[in-house]
Motif scaffolding. Structure first.
Motif, short mmCIF file in Angstrom:
data_model
loop_
_atom_site.label_atom_id
_atom_site.label_comp_id
_atom_site.label_asym_id
_atom_site.label_seq_id
_atom_site.Cartn_x
_atom_site.Cartn_y
_atom_site.Cartn_z
N ASP A 1 -5.91 41.15 -60.81
CA ASP A 1 -5.26 41.18 -62.29
C ASP A 1 -6.03 39.94 -63.18
N TYR A 2 -6.56 38.93 -62.66
CA TYR A 2 -7.24 38.14 -63.59
C TYR A 2 -8.40 38.92 -64.02
N ARG A 3 -9.21 39.57 -62.98
CA ARG A 3 -10.62 40.13 -63.14
C ARG A 3 -10.29 41.33 -64.31
N GLU A 4 -9.16 42.06 -64.32
CA GLU A 4 -9.06 43.32 -64.96
C GLU A 4 -8.58 42.89 -66.46
N ARG A 5 -7.70 41.94 -66.39
CA ARG A 5 -6.72 41.63 -67.62
C ARG A 5 -8.04 40.83 -68.62
N LEU A 6 -8.67 39.88 -68.01
CA LEU A 6 -9.55 39.03 -68.74
C LEU A 6 -11.05 39.84 -69.00
N ALA A 7 -11.18 40.73 -68.42
CA ALA A 7 -12.31 41.63 -68.65
C ALA A 7 -12.27 42.60 -70.15
N ARG A 8 -11.01 42.67 -70.40
CA ARG A 8 -10.73 43.45 -71.75
C ARG A 8 -10.70 42.69 -72.81
N LEU A 9 -10.97 41.29 -72.89
CA LEU A 9 -10.73 40.28 -74.06
C LEU A 9 -12.11 40.41 -74.66
N GLU A 10 -12.24 40.38 -76.02
CA GLU A 10 -13.29 40.23 -76.80
C GLU A 10 -13.63 38.90 -77.22
N ALA A 11 -12.33 37.91 -77.49
CA ALA A 11 -12.84 36.73 -77.44
C ALA A 11 -12.69 35.94 -76.38
N ARG A 12 -13.67 35.17 -75.84
CA ARG A 12 -13.81 34.46 -74.71
C ARG A 12 -13.68 32.95 -74.63
N ARG A 13 -13.64 32.30 -75.75
CA ARG A 13 -13.77 30.63 -75.89
C ARG A 13 -12.56 30.24 -76.24
N PHE A 14 -12.58 29.18 -75.43
CA PHE A 14 -11.04 28.63 -75.57
C PHE A 14 -11.10 27.06 -75.34
N VAL A 15 -10.27 26.24 -75.87
CA VAL A 15 -10.29 24.90 -75.54
C VAL A 15 -9.13 24.48 -74.99
N ALA A 16 -9.09 23.84 -73.93
CA ALA A 16 -7.59 23.32 -73.10
C ALA A 16 -7.54 21.83 -73.44
N LEU A 17 -6.59 21.24 -73.93
CA LEU A 17 -6.41 19.81 -74.30
C LEU A 17 -6.51 18.89 -72.99
N ASP B 1 -0.88 34.99 -68.19
CA ASP B 1 -0.36 35.63 -69.50
C ASP B 1 -0.73 34.80 -70.49
N ALA B 2 -0.53 33.70 -70.65
CA ALA B 2 -1.06 32.75 -71.61
C ALA B 2 -2.65 32.96 -72.06
N LEU B 3 -3.38 32.93 -71.04
CA LEU B 3 -4.75 33.07 -71.46
C LEU B 3 -5.17 34.38 -72.11
N ALA B 4 -4.34 35.40 -71.61
CA ALA B 4 -4.47 36.97 -72.22
C ALA B 4 -3.97 36.89 -73.62
N ARG B 5 -2.90 36.55 -73.82
CA ARG B 5 -2.20 36.21 -75.23
C ARG B 5 -3.15 35.58 -76.21
N GLY B 6 -3.27 34.27 -75.91
CA GLY B 6 -4.07 33.46 -76.58
C GLY B 6 -5.36 33.96 -77.19
N LEU B 7 -6.06 34.75 -76.28
CA LEU B 7 -7.25 35.39 -76.46
C LEU B 7 -7.42 36.71 -77.06
N GLY B 8 -6.11 37.14 -77.44
CA GLY B 8 -6.04 38.48 -78.08
C GLY B 8 -6.31 39.54 -77.35
N GLU B 9 -5.57 39.78 -76.29
CA GLU B 9 -5.55 40.85 -75.10
C GLU B 9 -5.09 42.26 -75.84
N PRO B 10 -5.52 43.25 -75.96
CA PRO B 10 -5.26 44.40 -76.49
C PRO B 10 -4.10 45.19 -75.91
N PRO B 11 -3.07 45.93 -76.58
CA PRO B 11 -2.02 46.64 -75.90
C PRO B 11 -2.38 47.34 -74.67
N ALA B 12 -1.46 47.42 -73.78
CA ALA B 12 -1.80 48.23 -72.72
C ALA B 12 -2.17 49.49 -73.06
N GLY B 13 -3.02 50.20 -72.52
CA GLY B 13 -3.39 51.63 -72.90
C GLY B 13 -4.56 51.79 -73.90
#
Length: 306
Positions: free
Chosen positions: A182-198, A292-304
């Protein structure tokens, strides 16, 4: 004694460990047929993994209080008392929880065995790019290897429950494999890939799944200071960072200030979890909430979406 699983198959590990365990105390063999193994875990994620694998063959005590950070934690005499009757202590090592070793020594429990994540899994399993980040349990692939080793250890400690433990270990392995997919499949779909964790604890999943955690300060630190916040602002304004993540244990003021200053996506990632908080009350739940937080924060496209 620190048990290591590096370069050992599970079957070989079980055979190799048996003499060390059977010779720990005269009563060890008798306990092997009845009472659950008292397992102490330095942090909640390790305790949760032990419960998943051990089931009714274990009784788990987590040493770090809920909501606390392991970094710089000061153990109390009560911690040592909780270790007095334990047979197995689960720690991360790598500088995360040295206080657990202090408590173990203070307990006077000479039969206590220690299974350290950093030793059991080993550096060869860590994804390139994770650097010296000690938060290794946040990588599902490394957690799977640790769970395999723990399964073998518990089967040795309680031979009468070995079949049940191995069955649970096999089911948990399947769940971790599904988590990895699930991590591989969902995060592979993201265009934005850079984030900061405090609290920059997420280098391992970032490196494993092709993201980039932009470093602004040391991963062993827990609370960001003024200098770190300035570095976050620079990362957002100059390096194209799309998302900034705090964690539930941090005060909310810093996140609100960053939202006002930058307008970027602000979310929460939790490296520790909490047994009293739904969605973070087990290792798998915590890891899926973080996904879920990573995918939402980095702009996961809608399913489908193609």
């Amino acid at each position: 004694m620190v048990i290591t699983g590096r370069c050992l198959a599970v079957a070989a590990l079980t055979t190799a460990l048996w003499p060390a365990y059977s010779g720990a105390t005269d009563g060890a063999a008798a306990e092997g047929s009845g009472d659950p193994v008292l397992v102490a875990a330095s942090i909640f994620p390790l305790g949760s993994i032990a419960r998943e694998v051990g089931g009714d063959a274990v009784r788990v005590e987590v040493l770090l209080p809920a909501g606390a950070s392991p970094h710089g934690f000061e153990p109390s005499p009560a911690q040592a008392e909780r270790l007095a009757g334990a047979e197995l202590l689960l720690v991360v090592g790598l500088g995360v929880d040295p206080w657990a070793g202090v408590s173990a020594k203070a307990s006077g429990n000479r039969r206590l065995q220690v299974l350290a994540f950093g030793e059991a899994v080993g550096p060869g399993a860590r994804p390139k790019g994770a650097g010296g980040d000690p938060h290794v349990w946040l990588d599902p692939v490394q957690a799977l290897q640790y769970a395999d080793t723990l399964t073998a250890v518990l089967a040795v400690l309680r031979p009468a429950a070995a079949d049940r433990v191995r069955e649970r270990g096999a089911r948990f392995r399947e769940e971790l494999e599904a988590l990895d997919r699930d991590y591989r499949e969902r995060l592979a779909r993201l265009e934005a890939r850079r984030f900061v964790a405090l609290h920059p604890a997420f280098s391992h999943p970032a490196a494993r799944y092709g993201l980039e955690q932009v470093s602004v300060y040391d991963a062993h630190m827990h609370e960001p200071g003024a200098r770190a916040m300035e570095a976050v602002l620079r990362a957002v304004r100059e390096e194209g960072v799309r998302a900034v993540f705090g964690e539930p244990q941090m005060p909310g003021g810093a996140l609100n200030w960053l939202r006002e200053q930058t307008g970027v996506s602000i979310g929460l990632l939790d490296p520790i979890g909490n047994p009293a908080v739904p969605g973070y009350d087990g290792y798998l739940a915590m890891m899926r909430s973080n996904l879920d937080a990573l995918a939402r924060g980095l702009g996961e496209p809608p399913a489908g979406t193609p």
